[in-house]
Design an enzyme around this catalytic site. Sequence first.
Site, PDB file in Angstrom:
ATOM      1  N   ARG A  20       3.104  -3.618 -10.052  1.00  0.00           N
ATOM      2  CA  ARG A  20       3.136  -2.321  -9.368  1.00  0.00           C
ATOM      3  C   ARG A  20       4.582  -2.061  -8.972  1.00  0.00           C
ATOM      4  O   ARG A  20       5.182  -2.829  -8.207  1.00  0.00           O
ATOM      5  CB  ARG A  20       2.250  -2.278  -8.132  1.00  0.00           C
ATOM      6  CG  ARG A  20       2.464  -0.900  -7.436  1.00  0.00           C
ATOM      7  CD  ARG A  20       1.418  -0.540  -6.444  1.00  0.00           C
ATOM      8  NE  ARG A  20       1.519  -1.299  -5.204  1.00  0.00           N
ATOM      9  CZ  ARG A  20       0.742  -1.072  -4.144  1.00  0.00           C
ATOM     10  NH1 ARG A  20      -0.173  -0.116  -4.192  1.00  0.00           N
ATOM     11  NH2 ARG A  20       0.874  -1.796  -3.059  1.00  0.00           N
ATOM     12  N   GLU A  29      -4.119   8.350  -5.251  1.00  0.00           N
ATOM     13  CA  GLU A  29      -4.388   7.796  -3.916  1.00  0.00           C
ATOM     14  C   GLU A  29      -4.052   8.783  -2.813  1.00  0.00           C
ATOM     15  O   GLU A  29      -3.855   8.392  -1.671  1.00  0.00           O
ATOM     16  CB  GLU A  29      -3.624   6.484  -3.720  1.00  0.00           C
ATOM     17  CG  GLU A  29      -2.122   6.565  -3.995  1.00  0.00           C
ATOM     18  CD  GLU A  29      -1.412   5.243  -3.736  1.00  0.00           C
ATOM     19  OE1 GLU A  29      -1.964   4.355  -3.077  1.00  0.00           O
ATOM     20  OE2 GLU A  29      -0.243   5.119  -4.183  1.00  0.00           O
ATOM     21  N   HIS A  82       4.816  -2.446  -1.865  1.00  0.00           N
ATOM     22  CA  HIS A  82       4.685  -2.935  -0.490  1.00  0.00           C
ATOM     23  C   HIS A  82       4.865  -4.441  -0.400  1.00  0.00           C
ATOM     24  O   HIS A  82       4.990  -4.985   0.700  1.00  0.00           O
ATOM     25  CB  HIS A  82       3.326  -2.539   0.085  1.00  0.00           C
ATOM     26  CG  HIS A  82       3.126  -1.057   0.166  1.00  0.00           C
ATOM     27  ND1 HIS A  82       3.957  -0.231   0.892  1.00  0.00           N
ATOM     28  CD2 HIS A  82       2.213  -0.242  -0.421  1.00  0.00           C
ATOM     29  CE1 HIS A  82       3.548   1.023   0.763  1.00  0.00           C
ATOM     30  NE2 HIS A  82       2.503   1.047  -0.033  1.00  0.00           N
TER      31      HIS A  82
HETATM   32  C1  3PY Z   1      -3.702   1.760  -1.206  1.00  0.00           C
HETATM   33  O1  3PY Z   1      -4.845   1.373  -0.867  1.00  0.00           O
HETATM   34  O2  3PY Z   1      -3.165   2.778  -0.783  1.00  0.00           O
HETATM   35  C2  3PY Z   1      -2.953   0.948  -2.137  1.00  0.00           C
HETATM   36  O3  3PY Z   1      -1.891   1.342  -2.545  1.00  0.00           O
HETATM   37  C3  3PY Z   1      -3.528  -0.370  -2.544  1.00  0.00           C
HETATM   38  O4  3PY Z   1      -2.564  -1.276  -2.893  1.00  0.00           O
HETATM   39 MG    MG Z   2      -1.151   3.030  -1.629  1.00  0.00          MG
END
Ligand code: 3PY
Ligand code: MG
Length: 255
Positions: free
Chosen positions: A69, A149, A44
């Site tokens: 990342r 995530e 991002h």
């Molecule tokens: C998230 O919180 O989804 C992330 O990828 C943090 O960078």
């Molecule tokens: Mg994320």
Amino acid sequence: MTGLAERLRSGETLISGWTQLPEPLVAELVARQGFDAVAMDMQHGLHDLQSVMRSITGVAYAGKPAVVRIAVGDNATASRVLDFGAEAVIAPMINTAADAKALVAATKYPPVGDRSWGPIRALTVLGVPDLPTQLHTANQTTMVFAMVETARALDVVDEILGVEGLDGVFMGPSDLSVTLSGGKEIAATAAWLDEPIRRLADRANAVGKIAGAFAVNPARARFFIECGYRFVALGADQTYLAEGAKAMLAAVKAS
Ligand code: 3PY
Ligand code: MG
């Protein structure tokens, strides 16, 4: 300088800075603020391969380990940034054991994975004395983290954690909130995330893998550390800049 992997494997808890601005001077400056490591965000953030390559050098010049990342599924870049001298790779949106296996294949030398040979810049940046040393130590001295995530990843987290060669997981609270709420909420600091966040650290620690996480603020960083996360990224360069500028200006206006 003791490396990131050695410190994490020995049980230390490390706090990393995070950069999105594609400028090596920013990464070096962040590295000089007392963080244990500095991450460059190609998912991002605005970083590209050139800015990552140069930022790794700036961070190394400040005596700190560089972490990258990568973008989703970009395992070719995972192996490239290790060749540039990154000490760890964080891969977003790892949702299955197969995703984790492909990531490990790209980032670990045989017999653990299929990482292709060519770490010449890494030897210079990291002070590795010769090629055989690199071949025989890199799987231990560099680390690969699978971002857990999503709701899908949480469902199969033990399978992901069971992938040989994967050093740890890295929790992203924003995507976790979006996926666990079925797209209804973006709520990185919501209290209802606390339980799955705590459970993820427990699962990782139970099998001796490192639990990492992204903290949007100091309070969340403290909570994650209390849960057993030992590799915590805190905020990001654009926030450091904006918050610092706002605080200085407000202090003048308040006086
Ligand atoms: C998230 O919180 O989804 C992330 O990828 C943090 O960078
Ligand atoms: Mg994320």
